[in-house]
Design a protein around this motif. Sequence first.
Motif, PDB file in Angstrom:
ATOM      1  N   VAL A   1       0.831  -1.203   0.000  1.00 30.73           N
ATOM      2  CA  VAL A   1       0.000   0.000   0.000  1.00 30.73           C
ATOM      3  C   VAL A   1       0.867   1.256   0.000  1.00 30.73           C
ATOM      4  N   GLN A   2       1.952   1.240   0.757  1.00 32.14           N
ATOM      5  CA  GLN A   2       2.833   2.402   0.790  1.00 32.14           C
ATOM      6  C   GLN A   2       3.461   2.657  -0.579  1.00 32.14           C
ATOM      7  N   ILE A   3       3.841   1.605  -1.279  1.00 36.36           N
ATOM      8  CA  ILE A   3       4.385   1.770  -2.628  1.00 36.36           C
ATOM      9  C   ILE A   3       3.340   2.388  -3.550  1.00 36.36           C
TER      10      ILE A   3
ATOM     11  N   ASP B   1       3.070   6.054  -2.900  1.00 36.99           N
ATOM     12  CA  ASP B   1       4.229   6.788  -3.414  1.00 36.99           C
ATOM     13  C   ASP B   1       4.116   7.108  -4.901  1.00 36.99           C
ATOM     14  N   GLN B   2       3.238   6.403  -5.622  1.00 36.54           N
ATOM     15  CA  GLN B   2       3.085   6.654  -7.059  1.00 36.54           C
ATOM     16  C   GLN B   2       2.135   7.809  -7.361  1.00 36.54           C
ATOM     17  N   LEU B   3       1.394   8.274  -6.356  1.00 35.50           N
ATOM     18  CA  LEU B   3       0.409   9.330  -6.592  1.00 35.50           C
ATOM     19  C   LEU B   3       1.085  10.676  -6.849  1.00 35.50           C
TER      20      LEU B   3
ATOM     21  N   MET C   1       1.474  -1.480  -7.580  1.00 35.84           N
ATOM     22  CA  MET C   1       1.926  -0.111  -7.397  1.00 35.84           C
ATOM     23  C   MET C   1       0.992   0.914  -8.037  1.00 35.84           C
ATOM     24  N   ASP C   2       0.206   0.505  -9.051  1.00 35.66           N
ATOM     25  CA  ASP C   2      -0.699   1.450  -9.706  1.00 35.66           C
ATOM     26  C   ASP C   2      -2.128   1.378  -9.171  1.00 35.66           C
ATOM     27  N   TRP C   3      -2.330   0.722  -8.045  1.00 38.35           N
ATOM     28  CA  TRP C   3      -3.680   0.529  -7.505  1.00 38.35           C
ATOM     29  C   TRP C   3      -4.419   1.850  -7.307  1.00 38.35           C
ATOM     30  N   LEU C   4      -3.792   2.794  -6.662  1.00 37.67           N
ATOM     31  CA  LEU C   4      -4.431   4.091  -6.414  1.00 37.67           C
ATOM     32  C   LEU C   4      -4.414   4.963  -7.660  1.00 37.67           C
ATOM     33  N   VAL C   5      -3.350   4.912  -8.437  1.00 39.35           N
ATOM     34  CA  VAL C   5      -3.273   5.691  -9.674  1.00 39.35           C
ATOM     35  C   VAL C   5      -4.414   5.308 -10.611  1.00 39.35           C
ATOM     36  N   GLN C   6      -4.690   4.005 -10.742  1.00 38.99           N
ATOM     37  CA  GLN C   6      -5.783   3.569 -11.602  1.00 38.99           C
ATOM     38  C   GLN C   6      -7.123   4.090 -11.092  1.00 38.99           C
ATOM     39  N   GLN C   7      -7.313   4.111  -9.789  1.00 30.95           N
ATOM     40  CA  GLN C   7      -8.552   4.663  -9.237  1.00 30.95           C
ATOM     41  C   GLN C   7      -8.699   6.138  -9.598  1.00 30.95           C
ATOM     42  N   MET C   8      -7.622   6.892  -9.449  1.00 28.57           N
ATOM     43  CA  MET C   8      -7.673   8.320  -9.750  1.00 28.57           C
ATOM     44  C   MET C   8      -7.892   8.557 -11.243  1.00 28.57           C
TER      45      MET C   8
ATOM     46  N   ASN D   1     -11.441  -3.855 -14.121  1.00 30.09           N
ATOM     47  CA  ASN D   1     -10.368  -4.830 -13.929  1.00 30.09           C
ATOM     48  C   ASN D   1      -9.000  -4.170 -14.066  1.00 30.09           C
ATOM     49  N   ARG D   2      -8.985  -2.846 -14.208  1.00 34.97           N
ATOM     50  CA  ARG D   2      -7.721  -2.106 -14.135  1.00 34.97           C
ATOM     51  C   ARG D   2      -7.320  -1.874 -12.685  1.00 34.97           C
ATOM     52  N   VAL D   3      -8.297  -1.897 -11.787  1.00 35.57           N
ATOM     53  CA  VAL D   3      -8.046  -1.764 -10.346  1.00 35.57           C
ATOM     54  C   VAL D   3      -8.096  -3.169  -9.766  1.00 35.57           C
ATOM     55  N   ARG D   4      -6.953  -3.708  -9.366  1.00 37.08           N
ATOM     56  CA  ARG D   4      -6.917  -5.098  -8.917  1.00 37.08           C
ATOM     57  C   ARG D   4      -6.013  -5.238  -7.698  1.00 37.08           C
ATOM     58  N   VAL D   5      -6.260  -6.293  -6.957  1.00 34.12           N
ATOM     59  CA  VAL D   5      -5.387  -6.666  -5.839  1.00 34.12           C
ATOM     60  C   VAL D   5      -5.097  -8.154  -5.933  1.00 34.12           C
ATOM     61  N   SER D   6      -4.037  -8.559  -5.277  1.00 34.98           N
ATOM     62  CA  SER D   6      -3.726  -9.986  -5.131  1.00 34.98           C
ATOM     63  C   SER D   6      -4.157 -10.402  -3.737  1.00 34.98           C
ATOM     64  N   THR D   7      -4.952 -11.453  -3.656  1.00 34.76           N
ATOM     65  CA  THR D   7      -5.512 -11.841  -2.359  1.00 34.76           C
ATOM     66  C   THR D   7      -5.147 -13.270  -1.997  1.00 34.76           C
ATOM     67  N   SER D   8      -5.183 -13.562  -0.726  1.00 34.89           N
ATOM     68  CA  SER D   8      -4.772 -14.859  -0.209  1.00 34.89           C
ATOM     69  C   SER D   8      -5.705 -15.976  -0.670  1.00 34.89           C
ATOM     70  N   SER D   9      -5.090 -17.121  -0.962  1.00 37.48           N
ATOM     71  CA  SER D   9      -5.880 -18.304  -1.331  1.00 37.48           C
ATOM     72  C   SER D   9      -6.072 -19.236  -0.138  1.00 37.48           C
ATOM     73  N   ARG D  10      -5.842 -18.722   1.062  1.00 38.29           N
ATOM     74  CA  ARG D  10      -6.015 -19.583   2.241  1.00 38.29           C
ATOM     75  C   ARG D  10      -7.469 -20.040   2.355  1.00 38.29           C
ATOM     76  N   LEU D  11      -7.635 -21.221   2.868  1.00 40.28           N
ATOM     77  CA  LEU D  11      -8.974 -21.803   2.997  1.00 40.28           C
ATOM     78  C   LEU D  11      -9.549 -21.608   4.394  1.00 40.28           C
ATOM     79  N   GLN D  12      -8.714 -21.177   5.348  1.00 38.34           N
ATOM     80  CA  GLN D  12      -9.175 -20.915   6.709  1.00 38.34           C
ATOM     81  C   GLN D  12      -9.694 -19.480   6.759  1.00 38.34           C
ATOM     82  N   ALA D  13     -10.928 -19.316   6.365  1.00 39.33           N
ATOM     83  CA  ALA D  13     -11.495 -17.990   6.187  1.00 39.33           C
ATOM     84  C   ALA D  13     -11.707 -17.279   7.521  1.00 39.33           C
ATOM     85  N   ARG D  14     -11.437 -15.956   7.539  1.00 37.86           N
ATOM     86  CA  ARG D  14     -11.753 -15.155   8.707  1.00 37.86           C
ATOM     87  C   ARG D  14     -13.268 -14.956   8.822  1.00 37.86           C
TER      88      ARG D  14
END
Length: 224
Positions: free
Chosen positions: A23-25, A28-30, A98-105, A193-206
């Motif tokens: 998130v910090q990276i 920093d791109q904004l 790194m472009d997560w927020l830039v794509q939103q803007m 789909n320009r705004v994307r994240v990588s998320t955990s594939s863990r099966l022990q869901a919160r």
Amino acid sequence: MKISIIIPAHNEAEAIAQCLASVQIAIDQLPSTFTASVLVVLDSCTDDTLRIVQAAGVDYLCCYYQCVGQVRDMGIRYAIANGATWLACTDADSTVPMDWLVQQMEHLDQQKTDMICGVVSIDNWGHLSSQTQQAYITHYQDKMGHRHVHGANLSFSKEAYLAIGGFAALACHEDVDLVNRFEAQCYTITWSNRVRVSTSSRLQARAKEGFGAFLANLEKVSWS
């Protein structure tokens, strides 16, 4: 514009450092015309999550709701009270590019939108069957105009959020409920789909009916 990134966390000591670093990276791109800050809302944590968040030097709140809807709403209302006008949600077991927020803007610059629903990529398929992977790929619409809703990749304006009453106090599907109310009130939603994240594939869901539970069910079906 002042952006706040809200991250709920319940016993996420194994994942949250990587999340915060990504998130910090992205921040920093904004361009300098934007300001952005991070807020972690720790819910009933009994591990080292708090210590890791403190070491990262980001703002945080602590609560004991054991309810992700209340946790998200608490964080967002705190951020709004501190001047945030655009709220971006992700999860502690996710990382953003790194472009997560830039794509939103860029979406906001190209068209008036009140909410952006992004997509997710799976961080690791190694422990899941090939049948599960294929079932997921077949189901998932990784394209503009998709209709997937993920609390790990959801952003919106302060005005619209307050007008529809915010996240409901739901233990799961709080994200879907929020999007449904945005739609019911005719707010503009960008399904990107320009705004994307990588998320955990863990099966022990919160959350017992959350994304991890969805993957676990696919895995169960693939072996049945």
